[in-house]
Design an enzyme around this catalytic site. Structure first.
Site, mmCIF file in Angstrom:
data_model
loop_
_atom_site.group_PDB
_atom_site.id
_atom_site.type_symbol
_atom_site.label_atom_id
_atom_site.label_comp_id
_atom_site.label_asym_id
_atom_site.label_seq_id
_atom_site.Cartn_x
_atom_site.Cartn_y
_atom_site.Cartn_z
ATOM 1 N N LYS A 174 -11.829 -1.587 7.781
ATOM 2 C CA LYS A 174 -11.057 -2.536 8.587
ATOM 3 C C LYS A 174 -11.435 -2.383 10.065
ATOM 4 O O LYS A 174 -12.039 -3.275 10.644
ATOM 5 C CB LYS A 174 -9.574 -2.365 8.312
ATOM 6 C CG LYS A 174 -9.266 -2.742 6.832
ATOM 7 C CD LYS A 174 -7.885 -2.404 6.397
ATOM 8 C CE LYS A 174 -7.734 -2.410 4.885
ATOM 9 N NZ LYS A 174 -7.677 -3.728 4.280
ATOM 10 N N TRP B 62 0.825 -1.219 0.000
ATOM 11 C CA TRP B 62 0.000 0.000 0.000
ATOM 12 C C TRP B 62 0.844 1.246 0.000
ATOM 13 O O TRP B 62 0.500 2.247 -0.655
ATOM 14 C CB TRP B 62 -0.972 -0.027 1.189
ATOM 15 C CG TRP B 62 -1.979 -1.088 0.983
ATOM 16 C CD1 TRP B 62 -1.953 -2.362 1.488
ATOM 17 C CD2 TRP B 62 -3.122 -1.033 0.127
ATOM 18 N NE1 TRP B 62 -3.011 -3.086 1.005
ATOM 19 C CE2 TRP B 62 -3.744 -2.294 0.173
ATOM 20 C CE3 TRP B 62 -3.673 -0.030 -0.677
ATOM 21 C CZ2 TRP B 62 -4.892 -2.587 -0.551
ATOM 22 C CZ3 TRP B 62 -4.828 -0.311 -1.399
ATOM 23 C CH2 TRP B 62 -5.425 -1.580 -1.327
ATOM 24 N N ASP C 288 -1.356 6.977 6.147
ATOM 25 C CA ASP C 288 -2.461 6.079 5.793
ATOM 26 C C ASP C 288 -2.651 5.108 6.957
ATOM 27 O O ASP C 288 -1.814 4.243 7.187
ATOM 28 C CB ASP C 288 -2.099 5.325 4.499
ATOM 29 C CG ASP C 288 -3.147 4.284 4.114
ATOM 30 O OD1 ASP C 288 -4.156 4.138 4.835
ATOM 31 O OD2 ASP C 288 -2.957 3.617 3.077
#
Lengths: 366, 366
Positions: free
Chosen positions: A199, A103, A175
C-alpha cells in the site's frame, strides 16, 4: 511519453514514479553488476547494500530507537496474523484485540485459531458496521494482557486511529499495512508493528516488521518451524533464508524517494491536504456524497469511503472517472459505494483532479 | 548496449534476458493499464490474466494431469519445510526423509520440530559428506509411511536424482527448488512438489507448489493459521491473500519464454549439453580439476562442483573468471572449491566460454 493513469487502488497500489523509473533504468544492469537485481545472490555485496539501506532508511524515516529491529519478511499481514500468537502467546499468555473492521476481525480470528479463548476482544464496533472506532470507555483490557492488538487504519471501512487507543501501559501490536509511514509518530508504546508493503511502501510479497527487543525475548517458541520464528529472522538480519530481494529493492527505492522529498513530516502534510480536499468536497455536497464513517474524528486519510445517491450512480461515477484517467475507485465488495485510496504515492494534484471531477459530477447528476 | 555478465550464481540466479526485457519495457505501463504490474490490484482483470497464465503454463510445460493443483505461495522452501508436516503429518502420521545434502537435512530437521520421531530418516549419505546419493539397498521406507521426502537436486553438493529413489508405492514429496522444470518427467508418483522460484523460474519470493488432490484432502489442519493451509490456497486459487504479484509476473515471463524455445524437451537437451561440456573438461583434466561427487551417475546437471589443486588456485580461478565476465563461481562456504550453477537460463554458449577459460587456466597454472 509513457501512458500513466491516476491510481486510487486500495492495494497493491500506486508507487512513486521516480522509484519505478530507477528500477526500470537498471533492470538489466543493477549497480554496474551486469545483472538484474533479481539475478544477484542475496549473499553478494551489491544486494547486501540494498538490504542494509532499506533497513537503515526505515529506522531513519520512522526515528526508531535502538531497541527496535527491522525485519523484512514474506507472507503479508495474513502470515503475521498467525506468527504473532505462535510466537507471543505461549505458556498461557493472554492478549486483547480491538476489532474495528474486516482486517482486525481476520487478525482476531487467526489468533484464536492458535490461542483460543486467551485471545479476547477488548472492543468491537461490528454492531455499528465498523462505521466508527470504539470510544475510550468501550475498550476493556485485562491487567494480565501481554499486548493489545489493533489495526491502525481500516482499509475497507475508511476509519483510522489518529490518536492510538488508550490501554494503560499494555504494549501495542499493530497492523499498519495500510498506513505504514504516513506520518511520524512515537513508536515507544509498540512491541511489534507489521504490514504488507503493497500500500504505502512497495510491491506485494514483502512484510515489513518492526519488533522491540523485549518482544523478541518473549518469542520462546523453539518447537516452531524456523521460518515462523521472529527471533531467527532477527538474529540473521532477515537473511536466514533467501529474502524477496526485488521487493526489498523497490522498498529501498520508495524509502529513498520518501527521504528525498522531506521524510514523514512532508508526507504527512501532503496526506492531510489530500484528505482535506476530499472530505471537503464530500461535506460540501453532503446531499449527494454520503460518507460511510459516522464520526469525523475517525475518518481515514488513506481510504475515503462514500456513497452516491444510488448504486447506479456509483457505477456511473467509477466508469466516468476511468474514462478521465482515474482507476481503482470501486468500493470494497462488502460495502459498495466509492473508495478513494490516497496512499503516500498519490499526489495532491491527483486528488485535485478527482475533486474537480467530483464537482463536475454533482453538477451533471446532482 | 547494456552491460551483461555470464551469471553462474547458485540462486537467486540468472533469468532469460527476453523475460527481463519484457518486464523492463512495460515496467511503467503494464498491458496498457498506465500502471506498473506492481501497482495493479491483484483482483484486477489485467493481473488475473497473468496469474492464470503462470498457472496454465506450469501445467502445460510440466504436462500435469488434471488431479494436480498449482499454488503460488511465499516463504520459499524454508516455509514449506514447516507447512508440509503441519498439514500432512497430523493424527500420528509418519513419513520418511532421504537426507542427501544441506537442504535435505534442513527439511528433515524442520519436519522433526513439528512431528518429532514420526519423521524418520530413510537414508543418509552424511557419512560420505553427501558426495553421492544413497543406493537403492540403503533406503528403508516404512510400510506405514504417508510420504517419502527427497531433494531432487542438491545445490550445495552437486548431486541430482536422475532416476528418482525406489520406494515402492509410497508417494513422494519433493523439494525441486534447484531443478524445477529442467526436463520433462512423470509427476504421477508425486503427492507434492515445491520450490523457491529463484533458481530456474523467477525471482525470490515466489514458491511454486504442485499438489495432488488426494494430498490436498489429507490436509486436515483446521486449527492452523490460514496462510499455512494448502487447502485454503487451493480453494482460493492462490488469491486467498495478496500474492507476490510482480514475482508471479516474472515467473509468467520466464515460462512463456521457455515455451517459445521448445518447452522442457529443448531445455533438457540444452542442460545435458552444458553438463557434458563441463564434466568433459573436468574429467579431461582430472589431475587438475577434481570433482566433488564420487559417482558419475549422481552428478548434477544444475550445479557442478570441483576443486583446483589448492584453495589459492580456487580463489585465483574465481577472480580471473570474474575479470573475464563470469560471476558466481565460488563454492558454498561449507565445501569450498568452485561451484558452477548452470540453471535453465545459462546457455550452451555461456558454458562454452567458461570451458574455454578452464582450458586456458589449466595451461597457465597446471
Amino acid at each position: 511519453m509513457t501512458h500513466r493513469v491516476i491510481n486510487f487502488y486500495a492495494g497493491p497500489a500506486g508507487l512513486p514514479l521516480p522509484a519505478l523509473e530507477r528500477a526500470q533504468e537498471e533492470l538489466l544492469d543493477f549497480a554496474g553488476t551486469g545483472m538484474s537485481v533479481m539475478e544477484v545472490s542475496h549473499r553478494s555485496k551489491e544486494y547486501d547494500a540494498v538490504h542494509e539501506e532499506a533497513i537503515a532508511l526505515t529506522k531513519e524515516l520512522m526515528g526508531l530507537p535502538s531497541n527496535y529491529k527491522v525485519l523484512l519478511l514474506q507472507g503479508g499481514a495474513h502470515l503475521s496474523f498467525g506468527m504473532i500468537p505462535l510466537n507471543l502467546l505461549r505458556n498461557d499468555k493472554k492478549a486483547d484485540y480491538i476489532v474495528t473492521g474486516n482486517w482486525a476481525e481476520k487478525a482476531t480470528k487467526e489468533a484464536k485459531l492458535v490461542a483460543g479463548d486467551r485471545v479476547r476482544v477488548a472492543a468491537s464496533t461490528k454492531e455499528q458496521k465498523f462505521s466508527r472506532l470504539p470510544h475510550a470507555d468501550e475498550i476493556k483490557v485485562g491487567p494480565d494482557s501481554a499486548f493489545v492488538h489493533f489495526t491502525s487504519n481500516n482499509t475497507v471501512e475508511g476509519t483510522q486511529w489518529h490518536e492510538f487507543p488508550k490501554v494503560g501501559h499494555v504494549p501495542y501490536i499493530c497492523d499498519m499495512s495500510s498506513d505504514f509511514m504516513w506520518r511520524p509518530f512515537d513508536v515507544s508504546p509498540f512491541g511489534l508493528i507489521y504490514g504488507g508493503a503493497q500500500k504505502n511502501l512497495g510491491p506485494s510479497g514483502v512484510t515489513l516488521t518492526i519488533i522491540r527487543e523485549d518482544f523478541l525475548e518473549m518469542c520462546e517458541a523453539q518447537d516452531l518451524p524456523s521460518y515462523l520464528r521472529y527471533k531467527i529472522h532477527a538474529e540473521k538480519n532477515s537473511l536466514y533464508n533467501t529474502p524477496p530481494t526485488f521487493g526489498i529493492y523497490i522498498l529501498r527505492n520508495v524509502l529513498a524517494y520518501n527521504k528525498s522529498i522531506g521524510g514523514l513530516k512532508a508526507i504527512e502534510a501532503s496526506n492531510k491536504k489530500k484528505a482535506e480536499l476530499l472530505y471537503g468536497c464530500v461535506d460540501k455536497h453532503s446531499g449527494f456524497y454520503k460518507g460511510f464513517v459516522t464520526e469525523k474524528a475517525h475518518r481515514s486519510v488513506m481510504n475515503v469511503d462514500f456513497f452516491l445517491p444510488t448504486p447506479e450512480l456509483d457505477d456511473q461515477f467509477v466508469k466516468e472517472a476511468k474514462k478521465a484517467g482515474m482507476v481503482g475507485l470501486k468500493g470494497y465488495r462488502d460495502i459498495g459505494g466509492i473508495r478513494v485510496s490516497t496512499y503516500n504515492a498519490v499526489t495532491v494534484d491527483h486528488v485535485k483532479t478527482l475533486v474537480d471531477f467530483m464537482e463536475q459530477f454533482v453538477k451533471t447528476n446532482g
